[in-house]
Motif scaffolding. Structure first.
Motif, PDB file in Angstrom:
ATOM      1  N   ARG A 179      50.360  42.474  28.970  1.00 38.83           N
ATOM      2  CA  ARG A 179      48.897  42.522  28.992  1.00 38.83           C
ATOM      3  C   ARG A 179      48.296  41.437  28.090  1.00 38.83           C
ATOM      4  O   ARG A 179      47.630  41.711  27.089  1.00 38.83           O
ATOM      5  CB  ARG A 179      48.382  43.902  28.597  1.00 38.83           C
ATOM      6  CG  ARG A 179      46.973  44.131  29.123  1.00 38.83           C
ATOM      7  CD  ARG A 179      46.474  45.506  28.797  1.00 38.83           C
ATOM      8  NE  ARG A 179      45.257  45.923  29.418  1.00 38.83           N
ATOM      9  CZ  ARG A 179      44.078  45.337  29.345  1.00 38.83           C
ATOM     10  NH1 ARG A 179      43.930  44.225  28.697  1.00 38.83           N
ATOM     11  NH2 ARG A 179      43.035  45.860  29.937  1.00 38.83           N
TER      12      ARG A 179
ATOM     13  N   ASP B 204      45.938  39.351  28.881  1.00 41.71           N
ATOM     14  CA  ASP B 204      44.505  39.170  29.081  1.00 41.71           C
ATOM     15  C   ASP B 204      43.708  40.174  28.260  1.00 41.71           C
ATOM     16  O   ASP B 204      44.013  41.361  28.229  1.00 41.71           O
ATOM     17  CB  ASP B 204      44.154  39.324  30.559  1.00 41.71           C
ATOM     18  CG  ASP B 204      44.942  38.359  31.415  1.00 41.71           C
ATOM     19  OD1 ASP B 204      44.960  37.167  31.072  1.00 41.71           O
ATOM     20  OD2 ASP B 204      45.534  38.809  32.402  1.00 41.71           O
ATOM     21  N   ARG B 205      42.670  39.701  27.600  1.00 46.83           N
ATOM     22  CA  ARG B 205      41.821  40.584  26.789  1.00 46.83           C
ATOM     23  C   ARG B 205      40.792  41.302  27.651  1.00 46.83           C
ATOM     24  O   ARG B 205      40.479  42.450  27.403  1.00 46.83           O
ATOM     25  CB  ARG B 205      41.111  39.790  25.712  1.00 46.83           C
ATOM     26  CG  ARG B 205      42.032  39.234  24.676  1.00 46.83           C
ATOM     27  CD  ARG B 205      41.274  38.527  23.607  1.00 46.83           C
ATOM     28  NE  ARG B 205      42.186  37.920  22.653  1.00 46.83           N
ATOM     29  CZ  ARG B 205      41.801  37.203  21.652  1.00 46.83           C
ATOM     30  NH1 ARG B 205      40.521  36.976  21.439  1.00 46.83           N
ATOM     31  NH2 ARG B 205      42.687  36.685  20.828  1.00 46.83           N
ATOM     32  N   CYS B 206      40.271  40.607  28.633  1.00 48.61           N
ATOM     33  CA  CYS B 206      39.220  41.192  29.472  1.00 48.61           C
ATOM     34  C   CYS B 206      39.840  42.008  30.600  1.00 48.61           C
ATOM     35  O   CYS B 206      40.843  41.620  31.193  1.00 48.61           O
ATOM     36  CB  CYS B 206      38.350  40.096  30.084  1.00 48.61           C
ATOM     37  SG  CYS B 206      37.527  39.086  28.861  1.00 48.61           S
ATOM     38  N   ALA B 207      39.200  43.124  30.899  1.00 44.52           N
ATOM     39  CA  ALA B 207      39.712  44.002  31.947  1.00 44.52           C
ATOM     40  C   ALA B 207      39.652  43.338  33.314  1.00 44.52           C
ATOM     41  O   ALA B 207      40.565  43.497  34.126  1.00 44.52           O
ATOM     42  CB  ALA B 207      38.927  45.310  31.959  1.00 44.52           C
ATOM     43  N   HIS B 208      38.582  42.570  33.580  1.00 44.45           N
ATOM     44  CA  HIS B 208      38.469  41.951  34.899  1.00 44.45           C
ATOM     45  C   HIS B 208      39.519  40.853  35.095  1.00 44.45           C
ATOM     46  O   HIS B 208      40.015  40.655  36.196  1.00 44.45           O
ATOM     47  CB  HIS B 208      37.049  41.423  35.141  1.00 44.45           C
ATOM     48  CG  HIS B 208      36.663  40.285  34.263  1.00 44.45           C
ATOM     49  ND1 HIS B 208      36.203  40.468  32.977  1.00 44.45           N
ATOM     50  CD2 HIS B 208      36.662  38.952  34.472  1.00 44.45           C
ATOM     51  CE1 HIS B 208      35.934  39.286  32.433  1.00 44.45           C
ATOM     52  NE2 HIS B 208      36.207  38.357  33.325  1.00 44.45           N
ATOM     53  N   THR B 209      39.895  40.158  34.042  1.00 45.40           N
ATOM     54  CA  THR B 209      40.935  39.145  34.147  1.00 45.40           C
ATOM     55  C   THR B 209      42.299  39.804  34.374  1.00 45.40           C
ATOM     56  O   THR B 209      43.114  39.332  35.176  1.00 45.40           O
ATOM     57  CB  THR B 209      40.985  38.284  32.873  1.00 45.40           C
ATOM     58  OG1 THR B 209      39.673  37.806  32.599  1.00 45.40           O
ATOM     59  CG2 THR B 209      41.929  37.122  33.021  1.00 45.40           C
ATOM     60  N   PHE B 210      42.530  40.920  33.680  1.00 43.71           N
ATOM     61  CA  PHE B 210      43.772  41.665  33.857  1.00 43.71           C
ATOM     62  C   PHE B 210      43.878  42.206  35.279  1.00 43.71           C
ATOM     63  O   PHE B 210      44.925  42.126  35.921  1.00 43.71           O
ATOM     64  CB  PHE B 210      43.839  42.796  32.836  1.00 43.71           C
ATOM     65  CG  PHE B 210      45.093  43.617  32.900  1.00 43.71           C
ATOM     66  CD1 PHE B 210      46.330  43.052  32.630  1.00 43.71           C
ATOM     67  CD2 PHE B 210      45.034  44.962  33.211  1.00 43.71           C
ATOM     68  CE1 PHE B 210      47.482  43.807  32.681  1.00 43.71           C
ATOM     69  CE2 PHE B 210      46.182  45.723  33.266  1.00 43.71           C
ATOM     70  CZ  PHE B 210      47.407  45.143  32.995  1.00 43.71           C
TER      71      PHE B 210
ATOM     72  N   SER C 124      42.438  40.965  37.899  1.00 47.79           N
ATOM     73  CA  SER C 124      42.659  39.816  38.782  1.00 47.79           C
ATOM     74  C   SER C 124      44.129  39.412  38.797  1.00 47.79           C
ATOM     75  O   SER C 124      44.673  39.072  39.853  1.00 47.79           O
ATOM     76  CB  SER C 124      41.807  38.633  38.325  1.00 47.79           C
ATOM     77  OG  SER C 124      40.459  38.948  38.379  1.00 47.79           O
TER      78      SER C 124
END
Length: 66
Positions: free
Chosen positions: A41, A43-49, A51
């Motif tokens: 994990r 990615d810090r942002c949920a939307h990037t994760f 994606s």
């Protein structure tokens, strides 16, 4: 619920279609965890994760398509 073991006296009922679908989902999560970016994990942002998960799932589906 898992299928009953053949040697058990009491045989519990189970839905084979539901079991097959559950197995496919568990296998997909196992394949997604092979991607380092997803299982750690990064990615810090949920939307990037999300994606990254969508990309990995699409790639896995594309590779396994006959």
């Amino acid at each position: 619920m898992h299928p009953p073991h053949a040697k058990h006296r009491v045989q519990h009922s189970y839905d084979p279609v539901l079991y097959r679908q559950r197995h496919r989902i568990e296998n997909m999560f196992a394949r997604l965890k092979d991607w380092r970016r997803i299982h750690t994990r990064y990615d810090r942002c949920a939307h990037t994760f999300l994606s990254a998960i969508a990309f990995a799932a699409a790639f896995i589906f594309w590779i396994n398509e006959p």
